[in-house]
Design an enzyme around this catalytic site. Structure first.
Site, PDB file in Angstrom:
ATOM      1  CD  GLU A  69      -2.694  -1.514  -0.144  1.00  0.00           C
ATOM      2  OE1 GLU A  69      -2.659  -0.405  -0.846  1.00  0.00           O
ATOM      3  OE2 GLU A  69      -2.874  -2.558  -0.149  1.00  0.00           O
ATOM      4  CG  HIS A  74      -1.011   1.479  -4.333  1.00  0.00           C
ATOM      5  ND1 HIS A  74      -1.112   1.355  -5.637  1.00  0.00           N
ATOM      6  CD2 HIS A  74      -1.444   0.241  -3.898  1.00  0.00           C
ATOM      7  CE1 HIS A  74      -1.558  -0.085  -5.959  1.00  0.00           C
ATOM      8  NE2 HIS A  74      -1.755  -0.454  -4.817  1.00  0.00           N
TER       9      HIS A  74
HETATM   10 ZN   LIG Z   1      -2.481  -2.352  -4.758  1.00  0.00          ZN
END
Ligand SMILES: [Zn+2]
Length: 209
Positions: A149, A152
């Site tokens: 995450e 990202h």
């Molecule tokens: Zn992802």
């Protein structure tokens, strides 16, 4: 604001997100987090990051960061009652060590799965929804979800660093692959070496605040 899932190749997934500073808008974030949580549960996702919904802000939502050892969708559904959501604003990894492998997928890439190396253990700074500073750690599968995450937030998708990629892998296929290859811990304390990954796709590590 109603969230909408941004799919892979959308330029909004390739951007470095901005720090969250407007902690006074707590209700706005609580509403987003609730929607993100519901979508994760619906899609059997472990976690999600703001840019996956076109939100250019540095926060991530971990909804169910535990490896689910199941052999079919029915068994997977039984986990839905046990989801626990945690949110991290402006997370910054300050230490990574160890090495694990797992076949990752992502709501944004859909029916694709690939093997990704992640650290076994991480330490990180973050802020809570009120803007208070914290320092914490995670290991094993939770550390993996966290790294996926946080990548990202820097415009990095798991496919940028995955190997042994299978396309057109629906949920049944992904369960089958993960059943065959559950998360494997190579070391809990070796140096996490990102030398094989293109510099722009390496998980960022910061100095502790
Ligand atoms: Zn992802």
């Amino acid at each position: 604001m109603k969230i909408e899932l941004v799919k892979s190749n959308d330029p909004r997934l390739k951007k470095v997100c901005e720090e969250v500073v407007d902690f006074e808008n707590k209700q706005f974030y609580l509403d987003l987090i609730n929607q993100i949580k519901n979508l994760c549960i619906e899609q059997y996702a472990f976690a999600a990051a703001a840019p996956q919904f076109g939100i250019n802000k540095r926060f991530i939502v971990l909804v169910s960061a535990v490896e689910k050892k199941v052999s079919n969708i029915e068994e997977l559904q039984q986990f839905k009652d046990h989801y626990e959501t945690t949110v991290y604003f402006n997370p910054r990894i300050t230490l990574m060590r160890g090495l694990t492998y797992y076949y990752e997928a992502c709501m944004s890439t859909g029916e694709v799965i690939g093997k990704v190396a992640r650290p076994y253990y991480i330490e990180f700074d973050y802020q809570d929804i009120d803007g208070n500073d914290h320092h914490s750690s995670a290991e094993g599968f939770e550390a993996r979800c966290f790294c996926h995450e946080i990548d990202h937030l820097d415009g990095i998708e798991f496919l940028d660093k995955a190997s042994d990629i299978t396309y057109h892998a629906d949920l049944n296929k992904r369960i089958e692959i993960r059943n065959k290859f559950p998360q494997k811990t190579i070391s809990e304390d070796c140096e996490f070496d990102q030398g094989e990954i293109y510099p722009e796709f390496r998980t960022k590590v910061y100095i502790k605040r």
